[in-house]
Design a protein around this motif. Structure first.
Motif, short mmCIF file in Angstrom:
data_model
loop_
_atom_site.label_atom_id
_atom_site.label_comp_id
_atom_site.label_asym_id
_atom_site.label_seq_id
_atom_site.Cartn_x
_atom_site.Cartn_y
_atom_site.Cartn_z
N ALA A 58 0.74 -1.14 -0.02
CA ALA A 58 -0.05 0.03 0.11
C ALA A 58 0.87 1.32 -0.04
N VAL A 59 0.94 1.94 -0.88
CA VAL A 59 2.00 3.25 -1.22
C VAL A 59 1.09 4.21 -0.76
N ALA A 60 2.03 5.14 0.36
CA ALA A 60 1.90 6.24 1.03
C ALA A 60 2.90 7.23 0.37
N LEU A 61 2.28 8.18 -0.52
CA LEU A 61 3.18 9.26 -1.01
C LEU A 61 3.30 10.60 -0.19
N THR A 62 4.69 11.05 -0.21
CA THR A 62 5.08 12.34 0.53
C THR A 62 5.67 13.35 -0.52
N GLU A 63 5.26 14.50 -0.60
CA GLU A 63 6.05 15.18 -1.59
C GLU A 63 7.09 15.96 -0.72
N ALA A 64 8.41 16.20 -1.10
CA ALA A 64 9.22 16.74 -0.45
C ALA A 64 10.46 17.01 -1.51
N SER A 65 11.49 18.03 -1.14
CA SER A 65 12.62 18.28 -1.85
C SER A 65 13.77 17.05 -2.01
N SER A 66 14.44 16.86 -2.79
CA SER A 66 15.33 15.84 -2.72
C SER A 66 16.18 15.91 -1.65
N THR A 67 16.61 17.23 -0.95
CA THR A 67 17.32 17.10 0.27
C THR A 67 16.72 16.58 1.24
N GLU A 68 15.33 17.10 1.58
CA GLU A 68 14.43 16.58 2.68
C GLU A 68 14.20 14.86 2.50
N VAL A 72 14.45 11.26 -6.08
CA VAL A 72 15.24 12.51 -5.88
C VAL A 72 15.95 12.78 -7.20
N HIS A 73 16.58 14.19 -7.05
CA HIS A 73 17.38 14.60 -8.11
C HIS A 73 18.79 14.42 -7.93
N GLU A 74 19.33 13.71 -7.19
CA GLU A 74 20.71 13.66 -6.82
C GLU A 74 21.12 12.04 -6.65
N GLN A 75 22.26 11.90 -7.27
CA GLN A 75 23.05 10.54 -7.22
C GLN A 75 23.06 10.15 -5.76
N PRO A 76 22.58 8.93 -5.42
CA PRO A 76 22.72 8.59 -3.85
C PRO A 76 24.37 8.46 -3.54
N VAL A 77 24.77 8.95 -2.31
CA VAL A 77 26.13 8.58 -1.81
C VAL A 77 26.16 7.65 -0.72
N LEU A 84 15.30 33.35 -13.46
CA LEU A 84 14.79 32.68 -12.04
C LEU A 84 15.12 31.01 -11.97
N ALA A 85 15.87 30.66 -11.09
CA ALA A 85 16.08 29.29 -11.05
C ALA A 85 16.13 28.84 -9.44
N HIS A 86 15.87 27.57 -9.45
CA HIS A 86 15.72 26.90 -8.02
C HIS A 86 16.70 27.32 -7.07
N GLY A 87 16.68 27.42 -5.87
CA GLY A 87 17.74 27.55 -4.98
C GLY A 87 18.50 26.33 -4.59
N ARG A 88 19.68 26.38 -4.24
CA ARG A 88 20.43 25.22 -3.87
C ARG A 88 20.17 24.28 -3.04
N GLN A 89 18.98 24.67 -2.00
CA GLN A 89 18.60 23.77 -0.95
C GLN A 89 17.35 22.86 -1.86
N GLN A 90 16.89 23.15 -2.85
CA GLN A 90 15.99 22.31 -3.67
C GLN A 90 16.65 21.01 -4.41
N VAL A 91 17.60 21.63 -5.40
CA VAL A 91 18.24 20.58 -6.16
C VAL A 91 19.83 21.15 -6.01
N PRO A 92 20.51 20.64 -5.16
CA PRO A 92 21.93 21.09 -5.24
C PRO A 92 22.85 20.55 -6.19
N VAL A 93 22.76 19.68 -6.78
CA VAL A 93 23.52 19.09 -7.68
C VAL A 93 23.25 19.65 -8.81
N ALA A 94 22.04 19.88 -9.32
CA ALA A 94 21.68 20.54 -10.65
C ALA A 94 22.15 22.01 -10.56
N HIS A 95 21.70 22.56 -9.22
CA HIS A 95 22.28 24.16 -9.16
C HIS A 95 23.70 24.14 -9.17
N ASP A 96 24.59 23.28 -8.53
CA ASP A 96 26.12 23.43 -8.90
C ASP A 96 26.43 23.14 -10.20
#
Length: 289
Positions: free
Chosen positions: A121-131, A146-151, A191-203
């Protein structure tokens, strides 16, 4: 923006009349009109043309309507799935989703999971990649999109890439061509997303512009649904985002892919190295799509 506002808006669009929609929703017409005006303020654009014979959708309203129908279907499907889990001994699997994810892709994925892993049973939560990454590590989410490669110790699977581009203010010279080279953005207020939302894409974006000797007039902000309002507040001539998000958030603003070099937003599925069997089954199903 709330789901009830979208339900009210879809009802008005379906009925073509505020009066008939109010009757269907068991609301007074003034109350429904206030709810629609609140939604228009949240979106930052008029959604309905009001006339003597009823209401019609503006271009912004038509774009929102298609997305709203999908979102309401998704909300209903999530509710039904959760309710069904209570009576069928299904295991709840928490999945994080980022703002701007394609609703069509997500609905298709839920259908595939229902068929391949019926005991989940899937429960969805909307959040930024960092969160999401923090919540997965803390055990508050089973999987994250997420929009970041996991480390580190997290497992991951690359799902799909989406080209970045710019939604250009109507009438701006960049709106004329089929694409936009990175050097064309020199001196443009973007206008672009701040680093907190998509840090890898931002950098990656900032480095690519620096390497090309390009100096856009960056306006970084935290936003998901209110791109238009943020663009107006910052007096931006273009907004950097994917085509799917541009179509949904900035109807009427032409979208042009950024090339030379191309910029992509990569979506990864991440989950802990040690988890429940059902989570691994869900991860395998999503990874195979």
């Amino acid at each position: 923006m709330e789901l009830r506002h979208l339900r009210y808006f879809v009802a008005v669009a379906t009925e073509g009349s505020l009066t008939r929609a109010a009757e269907r929703l068991h609301l007074t017409q003034p109350s429904l009109s206030r709810q629609i005006r609140q939604l228009e303020r949240d979106i930052g654009a008029p959604l309905l043309e009001r006339g003597a014979t009823g209401t019609t959708l503006t271009p912004a309203g038509a774009a929102l309507h298609a997305h709203a129908v999908l979102l309401l279907r998704l909300a209903d499907a999530t509710r039904e799935t959760t309710h069904a889990a209570a009576g069928r001994s299904r295991e709840v699997v928490g999945i994080g989703i980022p703002p701007g994810l394609s609703a069509e892709w997500l609905l298709d994925t839920l259908t595939a999971l229902d068929a391949a892993v019926p005991h989940a049973a899937v429960a969805l939560t909307e959040a930024s990649s960092t969160e999401q990454l923090r919540m997965v590590r803390e055990g508050r989410l089973d999987l994250g999109l997420v929009h970041e490669q996991p480390v580190g110790s997290l497992r991951g699977a690359r799902l799909f890439d989406q080209p970045f581009g710019v939604a250009v203010r109507p009438g701006h010279p960049l709106a004329d061509g089929p694409e936009c080279r990175l050097r064309d953005l020199d001196g443009v207020r973007i206008l672009a997303h701040g680093r907190q939302q998509v840090p890898v894409a931002h950098d990656r974006l900032v480095v690519a512009a620096h390497d090309a000797g390009v100096v856009p007039l960056w306006q970084f902000a935290q936003f998901s649904e209110h791109a238009r309002a943020c663009a107006e507040a910052t007096k931006s001539d273009a907004v950097l985002l994917t085509e799917h998000s541009a179509t949904r958030l900035l109807p009427g603003w032409p979208w042009r892919p950024v090339v030379d070099p191309a910029l992509e937003l990569v979506t990864w599925l991440v989950w802990p190295p040690s988890t429940r069997t059902v989570v691994d089954e869900v991860a395998r199903t999503i990874s195979a799509r």
